[in-house]
Design a protein around this motif. Sequence first.
Motif, PDB file in Angstrom:
ATOM      1  N   SER A 146       0.904  -1.137   0.389  1.00 26.09           N
ATOM      2  CA  SER A 146       0.034   0.006  -0.148  1.00 26.09           C
ATOM      3  C   SER A 146       0.994   1.295   0.095  1.00 26.09           C
ATOM      4  O   SER A 146       2.067   1.251   0.736  1.00 26.09           O
ATOM      5  CB  SER A 146      -0.782   0.032   1.134  1.00 26.09           C
ATOM      6  OG  SER A 146      -1.567  -1.154   1.358  1.00 26.09           O
ATOM      7  N   THR A 147       0.507   2.217  -0.649  1.00 26.76           N
ATOM      8  CA  THR A 147       1.096   3.587  -0.733  1.00 26.76           C
ATOM      9  C   THR A 147       0.127   4.649  -0.144  1.00 26.76           C
ATOM     10  O   THR A 147       0.909   5.717   0.128  1.00 26.76           O
ATOM     11  CB  THR A 147       1.584   4.045  -2.345  1.00 26.76           C
ATOM     12  OG1 THR A 147       0.446   4.110  -2.985  1.00 26.76           O
ATOM     13  CG2 THR A 147       2.476   2.879  -2.673  1.00 26.76           C
ATOM     14  N   ARG A 148      -1.057   4.476   0.234  1.00 28.80           N
ATOM     15  CA  ARG A 148      -1.687   5.330   0.907  1.00 28.80           C
ATOM     16  C   ARG A 148      -3.011   4.752   1.311  1.00 28.80           C
ATOM     17  O   ARG A 148      -3.451   3.333   1.091  1.00 28.80           O
ATOM     18  CB  ARG A 148      -2.029   6.714  -0.006  1.00 28.80           C
ATOM     19  CG  ARG A 148      -3.132   6.186  -1.313  1.00 28.80           C
ATOM     20  CD  ARG A 148      -3.097   7.335  -2.001  1.00 28.80           C
ATOM     21  NE  ARG A 148      -3.816   6.696  -3.307  1.00 28.80           N
ATOM     22  CZ  ARG A 148      -4.819   7.050  -3.592  1.00 28.80           C
ATOM     23  NH1 ARG A 148      -5.751   7.545  -2.856  1.00 28.80           N
ATOM     24  NH2 ARG A 148      -5.449   6.345  -5.034  1.00 28.80           N
ATOM     25  N   ILE A 149      -3.752   5.251   2.311  1.00 29.44           N
ATOM     26  CA  ILE A 149      -5.122   4.820   2.749  1.00 29.44           C
ATOM     27  C   ILE A 149      -6.127   5.213   2.020  1.00 29.44           C
ATOM     28  O   ILE A 149      -6.296   6.434   1.695  1.00 29.44           O
ATOM     29  CB  ILE A 149      -5.128   5.158   4.272  1.00 29.44           C
ATOM     30  CG1 ILE A 149      -4.303   4.636   5.234  1.00 29.44           C
ATOM     31  CG2 ILE A 149      -6.642   4.839   4.576  1.00 29.44           C
ATOM     32  CD1 ILE A 149      -4.388   5.302   6.677  1.00 29.44           C
ATOM     33  N   LEU A 150      -7.141   4.046   1.692  1.00 27.92           N
ATOM     34  CA  LEU A 150      -8.062   4.681   0.855  1.00 27.92           C
ATOM     35  C   LEU A 150      -9.426   4.504   1.732  1.00 27.92           C
ATOM     36  O   LEU A 150      -9.283   4.236   2.925  1.00 27.92           O
ATOM     37  CB  LEU A 150      -8.264   3.435  -0.260  1.00 27.92           C
ATOM     38  CG  LEU A 150      -7.392   3.244  -1.249  1.00 27.92           C
ATOM     39  CD1 LEU A 150      -7.800   2.130  -2.137  1.00 27.92           C
ATOM     40  CD2 LEU A 150      -7.002   4.514  -2.025  1.00 27.92           C
ATOM     41  N   LYS A 151     -10.369   5.387   1.244  1.00 27.03           N
ATOM     42  CA  LYS A 151     -11.447   5.775   2.074  1.00 27.03           C
ATOM     43  C   LYS A 151     -11.968   4.333   2.437  1.00 27.03           C
ATOM     44  O   LYS A 151     -12.321   3.524   1.511  1.00 27.03           O
ATOM     45  CB  LYS A 151     -12.450   6.347   1.525  1.00 27.03           C
ATOM     46  CG  LYS A 151     -13.689   6.873   2.386  1.00 27.03           C
ATOM     47  CD  LYS A 151     -14.598   8.007   1.478  1.00 27.03           C
ATOM     48  CE  LYS A 151     -15.716   8.119   2.078  1.00 27.03           C
ATOM     49  NZ  LYS A 151     -16.774   8.724   1.348  1.00 27.03           N
ATOM     50  N   LYS A 152     -12.456   3.985   3.673  1.00 27.96           N
ATOM     51  CA  LYS A 152     -12.935   2.995   4.311  1.00 27.96           C
ATOM     52  C   LYS A 152     -14.561   3.003   4.514  1.00 27.96           C
ATOM     53  O   LYS A 152     -14.572   3.771   5.494  1.00 27.96           O
ATOM     54  CB  LYS A 152     -12.229   2.191   5.132  1.00 27.96           C
ATOM     55  CG  LYS A 152     -10.816   1.802   5.074  1.00 27.96           C
ATOM     56  CD  LYS A 152     -10.155   1.225   6.192  1.00 27.96           C
ATOM     57  CE  LYS A 152      -8.762   0.663   5.998  1.00 27.96           C
ATOM     58  NZ  LYS A 152      -8.084  -0.017   7.153  1.00 27.96           N
ATOM     59  N   THR A 153     -15.253   2.596   3.675  1.00 28.32           N
ATOM     60  CA  THR A 153     -16.714   2.631   4.136  1.00 28.32           C
ATOM     61  C   THR A 153     -17.507   1.354   3.694  1.00 28.32           C
ATOM     62  O   THR A 153     -17.186   0.705   2.704  1.00 28.32           O
ATOM     63  CB  THR A 153     -17.598   3.958   3.481  1.00 28.32           C
ATOM     64  OG1 THR A 153     -17.445   3.754   2.109  1.00 28.32           O
ATOM     65  CG2 THR A 153     -16.784   5.309   3.506  1.00 28.32           C
ATOM     66  N   GLY A 154     -18.592   1.285   4.249  1.00 31.02           N
ATOM     67  CA  GLY A 154     -19.451   0.069   3.890  1.00 31.02           C
ATOM     68  C   GLY A 154     -20.638   0.679   2.910  1.00 31.02           C
ATOM     69  O   GLY A 154     -20.303   1.735   2.337  1.00 31.02           O
ATOM     70  N   MET A 155     -21.726  -0.134   2.529  1.00 26.66           N
ATOM     71  CA  MET A 155     -22.556   0.067   1.953  1.00 26.66           C
ATOM     72  C   MET A 155     -23.291   1.185   2.379  1.00 26.66           C
ATOM     73  O   MET A 155     -23.523   1.575   3.487  1.00 26.66           O
ATOM     74  CB  MET A 155     -23.538  -0.963   1.782  1.00 26.66           C
ATOM     75  CG  MET A 155     -24.617  -0.737   0.759  1.00 26.66           C
ATOM     76  SD  MET A 155     -25.869  -1.909   0.728  1.00 26.66           S
ATOM     77  CE  MET A 155     -26.646  -1.578   2.218  1.00 26.66           C
ATOM     78  N   ARG A 156     -23.647   2.261   1.478  1.00 28.31           N
ATOM     79  CA  ARG A 156     -24.492   3.132   2.026  1.00 28.31           C
ATOM     80  C   ARG A 156     -26.002   2.993   1.157  1.00 28.31           C
ATOM     81  O   ARG A 156     -26.122   2.714   0.044  1.00 28.31           O
ATOM     82  CB  ARG A 156     -24.104   4.712   1.408  1.00 28.31           C
ATOM     83  CG  ARG A 156     -22.610   4.746   2.100  1.00 28.31           C
ATOM     84  CD  ARG A 156     -22.699   5.391   3.274  1.00 28.31           C
ATOM     85  NE  ARG A 156     -21.484   5.733   3.932  1.00 28.31           N
ATOM     86  CZ  ARG A 156     -20.846   5.357   4.836  1.00 28.31           C
ATOM     87  NH1 ARG A 156     -21.633   4.703   5.631  1.00 28.31           N
ATOM     88  NH2 ARG A 156     -19.600   5.808   5.167  1.00 28.31           N
ATOM     89  N   LEU A 157     -27.016   3.563   1.816  1.00 27.63           N
ATOM     90  CA  LEU A 157     -28.390   3.313   1.160  1.00 27.63           C
ATOM     91  C   LEU A 157     -28.769   4.836   0.856  1.00 27.63           C
ATOM     92  O   LEU A 157     -28.420   5.943   1.496  1.00 27.63           O
ATOM     93  CB  LEU A 157     -29.584   3.067   2.283  1.00 27.63           C
ATOM     94  CG  LEU A 157     -29.379   1.530   3.159  1.00 27.63           C
ATOM     95  CD1 LEU A 157     -30.378   1.335   3.983  1.00 27.63           C
ATOM     96  CD2 LEU A 157     -29.497   0.743   1.757  1.00 27.63           C
TER      97      LEU A 157
END
Length: 166
Positions: A146-157
């Motif tokens: 990994s070179t950076r953190i990606l946005k971590k999210t679950g499913m959104r309604l």
Amino acid sequence: MTIDAKDRRILTATQAGLPLAPRPFAVVGEWIGMDEAEVIARIERMMGDGVIRRIGAATNHYALGMLANGMSVWDVEDARAEDLGEQIGALDFVTHCYLRPRALPDWPYNLFAMIHGPDRVAVETRRAEIAAILGAACRENDILYSTRILKKTGMRLAKEGRPCSG
């Protein structure tokens, strides 16, 4: 696997995360006009029905001192891949482990294991531990850091209740 308006309110209220409180489901209940017991019962039912697969924490590995993060990829004999994958997934330093189809001829790998460590030397040491377990069943491997953190999210309604990216 159907949800009603109350289930949808719970999912919408919790999709960005649970409140940091001693009784988070009581707080969620206050937000949406339900008591804690009903929120818990509905979440348990949705988990049993497969609407919710899991509830977990999405940690920032860098903040925890895990500055090197690598997805190790392995070309493992198909006949042994599931059994070996279970062994690799049980290692305390592997956070994600799964089987995927190969994309031949360019991508021969079918077993993936995410390794975290304080530095690349530690990750490479752990990668060598995996290689020892896989032994002759592994024909080839690599690691993608990994070179950076990606946005971590679950499913959104979405407002209409359809899934949308988040």
